[in-house]
Design a protein around this motif. Structure first.
Motif, short mmCIF file in Angstrom:
data_model
loop_
_atom_site.label_atom_id
_atom_site.label_comp_id
_atom_site.label_asym_id
_atom_site.label_seq_id
_atom_site.Cartn_x
_atom_site.Cartn_y
_atom_site.Cartn_z
N LYS A 187 0.81 -1.14 -0.03
CA LYS A 187 0.03 -0.07 -0.07
C LYS A 187 0.98 1.26 -0.15
O LYS A 187 1.87 1.13 0.62
N ALA A 188 0.52 2.06 -0.68
CA ALA A 188 1.49 3.31 -0.70
C ALA A 188 0.79 4.53 -1.08
O ALA A 188 -0.42 4.54 -1.78
N ILE A 189 1.23 5.60 -0.65
CA ILE A 189 0.71 7.02 -0.93
C ILE A 189 1.86 7.71 -1.40
O ILE A 189 2.98 7.66 -0.79
N ASN A 190 1.75 8.44 -2.62
CA ASN A 190 2.91 9.41 -3.04
C ASN A 190 2.28 10.98 -3.16
O ASN A 190 1.08 11.17 -3.49
N VAL A 191 2.98 11.67 -3.14
CA VAL A 191 2.82 13.16 -3.40
C VAL A 191 4.05 13.91 -4.34
O VAL A 191 5.02 13.53 -4.13
N GLY A 192 3.64 14.16 -5.49
CA GLY A 192 4.23 14.74 -6.56
C GLY A 192 4.21 16.37 -6.76
O GLY A 192 3.06 16.81 -6.81
N TYR A 193 5.19 16.97 -6.71
CA TYR A 193 5.34 18.41 -7.01
C TYR A 193 6.29 18.75 -8.07
O TYR A 193 7.11 18.33 -8.24
N ASN A 194 5.43 19.54 -8.96
CA ASN A 194 6.17 19.97 -10.18
C ASN A 194 6.86 21.42 -9.93
O ASN A 194 6.24 22.19 -9.78
N LEU A 195 8.08 21.31 -10.04
CA LEU A 195 8.96 22.50 -9.87
C LEU A 195 9.46 23.02 -11.27
O LEU A 195 10.25 23.93 -11.35
N GLY A 196 8.90 22.66 -12.34
CA GLY A 196 9.17 23.20 -13.44
C GLY A 196 10.10 22.27 -14.36
O GLY A 196 9.62 20.97 -14.65
N PRO A 197 11.23 22.23 -14.43
CA PRO A 197 12.17 21.26 -15.05
C PRO A 197 12.50 20.31 -14.21
O PRO A 197 13.10 19.14 -14.65
N VAL A 198 12.23 20.13 -12.68
CA VAL A 198 12.30 18.92 -11.97
C VAL A 198 11.19 18.77 -11.43
O VAL A 198 10.38 19.61 -11.00
N THR A 242 13.27 14.00 -10.32
CA THR A 242 13.42 13.55 -11.89
C THR A 242 13.43 14.72 -12.79
O THR A 242 12.72 15.84 -12.27
N THR A 243 13.89 14.54 -13.93
CA THR A 243 13.84 15.67 -15.14
C THR A 243 13.79 15.04 -16.29
O THR A 243 14.18 14.04 -16.58
N LYS A 244 13.28 15.80 -17.18
CA LYS A 244 13.00 15.24 -18.51
C LYS A 244 13.50 16.50 -19.48
O LYS A 244 13.43 17.57 -19.58
#
Length: 122
Positions: free
Chosen positions: A80-91, A119-121
């Protein structure tokens, strides 16, 4: 430690700020132990920068765990997992908390893990 072959099917659907996903996989080892994993996930995009997700996964195997003293059915592995993602623009920063039961089909192996990745793309 054995080679496995298998198949995996999955689907996902996005509607507005919500996303849902499901997948199922089946693998067979060279020792003819068969494992089946079912995973479900849901996510909510709070805004364009912040997303929160929940994941549940269960794996069951038809083999047996053997030791010098006994043989017993392999317990189901559950995550079981919970994740929180935050977009900082390039990262993108992603924090994940995972609670698990019987990892690797071993009873009593129940780690709780927290990790953060960037991560970065390009």
């Amino acid at each position: 430690t054995e080679d496995v072959t298998g198949t995996k099917y999955g689907l996902s659907y996005n509607f507005g700020q919500f996303s849902v996903a499901a997948s199922q996989s089946k693998v067979t080892s060279t020792a003819d132990v068969e494992g089946k994993t079912t995973s479900l996930g849901a996510a909510f995009a709070v805004n364009k920068e912040l997303t929160i997700g929940l994941i549940h996964s269960k794996t069951s195997a038809d083999g047996t765990a053997t030791t010098a003293k006994s043989a017993s059915p392999v317990p189901d592995e559950k995550l079981k997992a919970i994740n929180v993602g935050y977009n900082l623009g390039p990262v993108v920063a992603n924090a994940v908390l995972v609670d698990s039961d019987s990892v690797g089909g071993v009873a009593g192996t129940n780690p709780r893990v927290f990790y953060v990745n960037l991560t970065t793309k390009f």
